[in-house]
Scaffold this active site. Sequence first.
Site, short mmCIF file in Angstrom:
data_model
loop_
_atom_site.label_atom_id
_atom_site.label_comp_id
_atom_site.label_asym_id
_atom_site.label_seq_id
_atom_site.Cartn_x
_atom_site.Cartn_y
_atom_site.Cartn_z
N ASN A 1 -5.28 2.66 -13.26
CA ASN A 1 -4.35 1.68 -12.68
C ASN A 1 -2.93 2.15 -12.93
OD1 ASN A 1 -3.42 -0.83 -11.58
ND2 ASN A 1 -3.03 -1.55 -13.66
N HIS B 1 0.99 0.58 -13.56
CA HIS B 1 1.73 -0.65 -13.86
C HIS B 1 3.23 -0.34 -13.78
CE1 HIS B 1 2.32 -4.62 -15.53
NE2 HIS B 1 3.26 -4.11 -16.30
N ASP C 1 -3.93 -4.69 -17.92
CA ASP C 1 -2.91 -3.71 -18.34
C ASP C 1 -3.11 -3.22 -19.77
OD1 ASP C 1 -1.72 -4.26 -15.86
OD2 ASP C 1 -0.60 -5.94 -16.72
N LEU D 1 -4.79 -7.08 -7.94
CA LEU D 1 -4.45 -8.04 -8.99
C LEU D 1 -5.65 -8.67 -9.70
CD1 LEU D 1 -1.37 -9.81 -7.36
CD2 LEU D 1 -1.47 -7.78 -8.81
N GLU E 1 6.52 5.99 -9.17
CA GLU E 1 5.09 5.80 -8.85
C GLU E 1 4.64 6.79 -7.78
OE1 GLU E 1 4.42 1.10 -9.80
OE2 GLU E 1 4.80 1.65 -7.73
N GLY F 1 0.79 -1.24 0.00
CA GLY F 1 0.00 0.00 0.00
C GLY F 1 0.81 1.28 0.00
N SER F 2 2.07 1.21 -0.49
CA SER F 2 2.87 2.45 -0.46
C SER F 2 2.27 3.50 -1.40
CB SER F 2 4.33 2.16 -0.80
OG SER F 2 4.45 1.74 -2.14
C1 GRF Z 1 3.07 -1.09 -7.69
O1 GRF Z 1 4.35 -1.38 -8.11
C2 GRF Z 1 2.14 -0.91 -8.83
O2 GRF Z 1 2.78 -0.53 -9.99
C3 GRF Z 1 1.54 -2.28 -9.02
O3 GRF Z 1 1.46 -2.81 -7.74
C4 GRF Z 1 2.45 -2.24 -6.92
C5 GRF Z 1 1.81 -1.81 -5.63
O4 GRF Z 1 2.79 -1.41 -4.73
N1 GRF Z 1 0.30 -2.20 -9.71
P1 GRF Z 1 2.37 -0.81 -3.32
O5 GRF Z 1 1.52 -1.84 -2.62
O6 GRF Z 1 1.59 0.43 -3.59
O7 GRF Z 1 3.65 -0.54 -2.62
#
Ligand code: GRF
Length: 295
Positions: free
Chosen positions: A210, A212, A253, A193, A282, A111-112
């Site tokens: 989303n 990716h 995707d 997912l 991200e 969840g970062s």
């Molecule tokens: C991220 O790398 C995103 O691109 C993918 O899932 C990951 C989630 O990372 N869809 P986090 O849980 O937000 O750290």
Amino acid sequence: MFNKLKERWKVNGVSLILIIATFALGGSLCGYAGRKLLLLTNLEKGLLWFVLYIVLITLLWPLCVMLISIPLGQFSFFKRYILRIWGKMSGKSSKKSKNVIKIAIFASGTGSNAEKIIEAATYLLGKENHEAEIMWKVALIVCNKPGAGVLDIALKNNIPTLIIEKERFFNADNYLPELKKYDIGFIVLAGFLWKMPANLIAIYTKKIINIHPALLPKFGGKGMYGSKVHHAVIDAKETESGITIHYVDELYDHGEIIFQAKCPVSDVDTPETLAAKVHLLEHKYYPQVLTDVIH
Ligand code: GRF
């Protein structure tokens, strides 16, 4: 200067060139159209002619750039750009007249990204950021994995959570009653997912995005998630990777790409070091792009 513009408008180099070309061609077109229209009035060049010319090109300019933006593929950028200017001019972007759009983040990992988005929303609401065209906040975290880190982040931030299970998500009411209960207007996937059910995609048209961790259309699709993506990028000896933010459709995707940012991949990179670089991108861009596209 160009890098600053790229960051500010969240576009890549090619789009930036096309946007500048649109500004230039749109400006020339509206100057040309303004002069042609004034010919119809038989006015001599003078103060009145000049004032009318300024009024005409001010009115024609949005039309001309929108027109030019279509063949150059920049229509959605200019639509947002002009709406933003219009919002500023008409004072509609002041916080008082804005509704706060409620977002649900669907996530099942650490969840970062969700955390960065929550921080950004808090910032926008807390600081009464008049620059923001639309105010939004995270109203719900949806997760399909009990115990996932994102649930702790929700707890820490006092955000309600909803744990979902497959049967109801895909074959029953898709948890729509809960999404309605929390008045969810926009959905952000951040490490979720499962595919989104067709019904939700239809109801939230262009309102589900989303992220990716690679440069789509390469390295996407079923089974391409987490470190598998970074392994594949390194195995393919790519020299760059990055992030893709896209609208969600019924394929993995696959939906329309909104934004990409790149990072270099070096010979010594491992899936872990590459993942760290990608995560930085991200965290930097997902909240910004969300703020730009939310409606
Ligand atoms: C991220 O790398 C995103 O691109 C993918 O899932 C990951 C989630 O990372 N869809 P986090 O849980 O937000 O750290």
